[in-house]
Scaffold this active site. Structure first.
Site, PDB file in Angstrom:
ATOM      1  N   GLU A 169      27.467   3.086  14.567  1.00  0.00           N
ATOM      2  CA  GLU A 169      26.315   3.968  14.780  1.00  0.00           C
ATOM      3  C   GLU A 169      25.496   3.601  16.014  1.00  0.00           C
ATOM      4  O   GLU A 169      24.328   3.196  15.895  1.00  0.00           O
ATOM      5  CB  GLU A 169      25.411   3.970  13.542  1.00  0.00           C
ATOM      6  CG  GLU A 169      26.114   4.402  12.269  1.00  0.00           C
ATOM      7  CD  GLU A 169      25.203   4.363  11.035  1.00  0.00           C
ATOM      8  OE1 GLU A 169      24.087   3.826  11.117  1.00  0.00           O
ATOM      9  OE2 GLU A 169      25.618   4.863   9.982  1.00  0.00           O
ATOM     10  N   GLU A 352      31.203   5.706   6.043  1.00  0.00           N
ATOM     11  CA  GLU A 352      30.033   5.443   5.189  1.00  0.00           C
ATOM     12  C   GLU A 352      29.575   6.749   4.574  1.00  0.00           C
ATOM     13  O   GLU A 352      29.456   7.763   5.269  1.00  0.00           O
ATOM     14  CB  GLU A 352      28.832   4.893   5.978  1.00  0.00           C
ATOM     15  CG  GLU A 352      28.912   3.446   6.315  1.00  0.00           C
ATOM     16  CD  GLU A 352      27.673   2.953   7.074  1.00  0.00           C
ATOM     17  OE1 GLU A 352      26.561   3.483   6.866  1.00  0.00           O
ATOM     18  OE2 GLU A 352      27.848   2.040   7.894  1.00  0.00           O
TER      19      GLU A 352
END
Ligand code: IFM
Length: 445
Positions: A169, A352
């Site tokens: 991320e 995720e």
């Protein structure tokens, strides 16, 4: 409550990978046997972490890793996604911390012995403070240091690792850390945010070159987080705001990787906000990827804002998670298909997906039925994207266990395993049992 998938579901095919995920700073503890990182510094700054906590002990995983590997194995997963602490491997003076490296070698060997594939992320936000002291991600040299670290790891771990992700991320390490200022090191400066994003992407490209050279047998790629950007109203101004947010938060990271350029919004940045991009950088960034990891939690709603282009409108209507995030499973299908239609994607993994819920341990049980429903809906949303023609090779639940949720501290629980931080006792929640049944059912399929 059970999670049910149609017996024809593509998620039940034998080669679909199910896993659980964690990250080093959030679970490891044992801070005294690694270098301090930017999150140690952030935690030590009053007011930065809501409950005033830190990552010094966390889930004490470095000491309890054997027990945790048994826990992972008992869930029946195919894979475990973990991240490495850079500062547990490379010391301030550049030497290798063999004790730290050994910790990971033992852990990876134990996973391999149980036939659990290791998905290793090299960087999940815990930059060594010694690099921050030299400018951190604002310093272009950090990207080259990252590639050196990737080479050390790839050479040391050999065939123990099934897959490497360079970064987790980068949106968070750039935007949340340098523009919103809510993550370490807590800066609010647009130019710096865009510069950090560029150096992170450069670091990714350089590390990919190292991984492809020293770990060619592994699936090498990156993990990005996406959130569909929706307008608050039907007005042209709000629709434009949502389109700009989509470029700024989603495409800013994926387009350079797959097409070697930033979205057109780059041209709208004021000259003083533009990142410095050197000749050749975009070609380094656009290394071919073996896979793309996509993290999804919720959608975001935007309205026009004359000063800042767009601003997000926090959700108020249930269903919300304990983070206050809207539960919006159709957004997962939407963003997957939007990316699938817009780009030529490599194989995708959902790396995720999960929810924080106000869990209570009662009679040694946690009845987190809302989380079971969340997983049911998001597995279905994944399946819907596959049925619409997209290749998705795996799904990882976030997270294996409750852990340090960054600026929220320990108050928000994302685990499918409950952690009692006073005793470090782990208890399977109802969601862990429901997922375990899905994994097991698939093996018998
Ligand atoms: O806990 C984080 C994780 O570290 C990165 N992705 C989002 C999760 C939930 O906020």
């Amino acid at each position: 409550m059970k999670i049910t998938l149609a017996h024809t579901s593509r998620l039940l095919r034998p080669d679909f990978i199910f896993g659980v995920a964690t990250a080093a700073f959030q679970i490891e503890g044992s801070a005294d046997s690694r270098e301090p990182c930017i999150w140690d510094t952030f935690c030590a700054t009053p007011g930065r972490i809501k409950d005033g906590s830190d990552g010094l002990t966390a889930c004490d995983h470095v000491k309890r890793w054997r027990e945790d590997v048994e826990l992972i194995a008992a869930l029946g997963v195919d894979a475990y996604r973990l991240s490495l602490s850079w500062g547990r491997i490379i010391r301030r003076d550049g030497s290798i911390n063999s004790q730290g490296l050994n910790f990971y070698l033992q852990l990876l060997d134990a996973l391999k012995a149980r036939n659990i594939k290791a998905f290793v992320t090299l960087y999940h936000w815990d930059l060594p403070q010694y690099l921050q002291d030299n400018g951190g991600w604002l310093n272009r040299d950090t990207a080259y240091k990252f590639a050196d670290y990737a080479k050390v790891v790839a050479q040391a771990f050999g065939d123990r690792v099934h897959s490497y992700a360079t970064l987790n991320e980068p949106f968070c390490s750039a935007y949340l850390s340098y523009e919103a200022g809510i993550h370490a090191p807590g800066v609010q400066n647009r130019q710096q945010g865009r510069q950090v994003a560029h150096h992170l992407l450069l670091a990714h490209g350089l590390a990919m070159q190292a991984l492809q050279q020293y770990a060619p047998q592994a699936l090498n790629g990156i993990v990005l987080n996406f959130s569909p950007c929706h307008p608050a109203t039907d007005s042209e101004a709000d629709r434009r705001a949502a389109r700009m947010a989509d470029q700024y938060h989603n495409h800013w990271y994926i387009q350079p990787l797959l097409e070697g350029c930033y979205p057109p919004l780059l041209n709208e940045l004021a000259p003083e906000d533009k990142p410095e991009i050197q000749d050749g950088d975009m070609a380094i960034i656009a290394q071919s990827l073996d896979f793309l990891g996509i993290n999804y939690y919720t959608r975001t709603v935007y309205r026009a804002n004359s000063k800042a282009w767009f601003s997000d409108v926090p959700p108020t209507q249930p269903p919300l998670t304990d983070m206050g995030w809207e539960i919006y499973p159709q957004g997962l299908t939407e963003i997957l298909l939007a990316m699938h239609r817009r780009y030529t994607l490599p194989p995708v993994y959902i790396t995720e997906n999960g929810a924080a819920m106000p869990d209570k341990l009662e009679n040694n049980e946690v009845q987190d039925q809302a989380r079971v429903v969340y997983f049911q809906q998001h597995l279905q949303a994944t399946e819907d994207a596959i049925n619409a023609g997209m290749r998705i090779d795996g799904y990882f639940a976030w997270s294996l266990m409750d852990n340090f949720e960054w600026a929220e501290g320990y108050a928000k629980r994302f685990g499918i395993v409950y952690v009692d931080y006073a005793t470090q006792q782990r208890t399977l929640k109802a969601s862990a049992i429901a997922l375990r049944d899905v994994f097991a059912g698939r093996k018998n399929n």
